[in-house]
Motif scaffolding. Structure first.
Motif: not given
Length: 85
Positions: A13-14, A28-29, A35-37, A46-50
């Motif tokens: 989710r973002v 994003a999580g 806690g994985c965000e 944000a999704l790429e770093w996720l």
């Protein structure tokens, strides 16, 4: 082993967020991994770093001998058999 978990259909989710200085960011999580965000300047960033965060989260759990959570309806990846010497 981490790669097998990364293929599972985790719910990502973002949403818009605000940084500590009031700047617009995206958070994003993963629903199944508390806690994985990650944050990013754009939703895509944000999704790429996720993806890196998921890999580190799962890798850390496996190193600690823990079973990472899996998405509902998924099957836990098979652990490889230890090599026999």
């Amino acid at each position: 082993m981490v790669e097998q978990y990364l293929r599972l259909p985790y719910t990502r989710r973002v949403r818009p967020d605000e940084g500590t200085r009031g700047e617009s960011l995206f958070l994003a999580g993963v629903d199944e991994l508390p806690g994985c965000e990650s944050h990013g300047e754009t939703a895509d960033e944000a999704l790429e770093w996720l993806e890196d965060a998921i890999s580190m989260y799962i890798g850390s759990m496996l190193e600690d001998g823990l079973d990472p959570p899996i998405p509902a309806g998924s099957t836990r990846p098979e652990q490889p058999e230890p090599a026999v010497r």
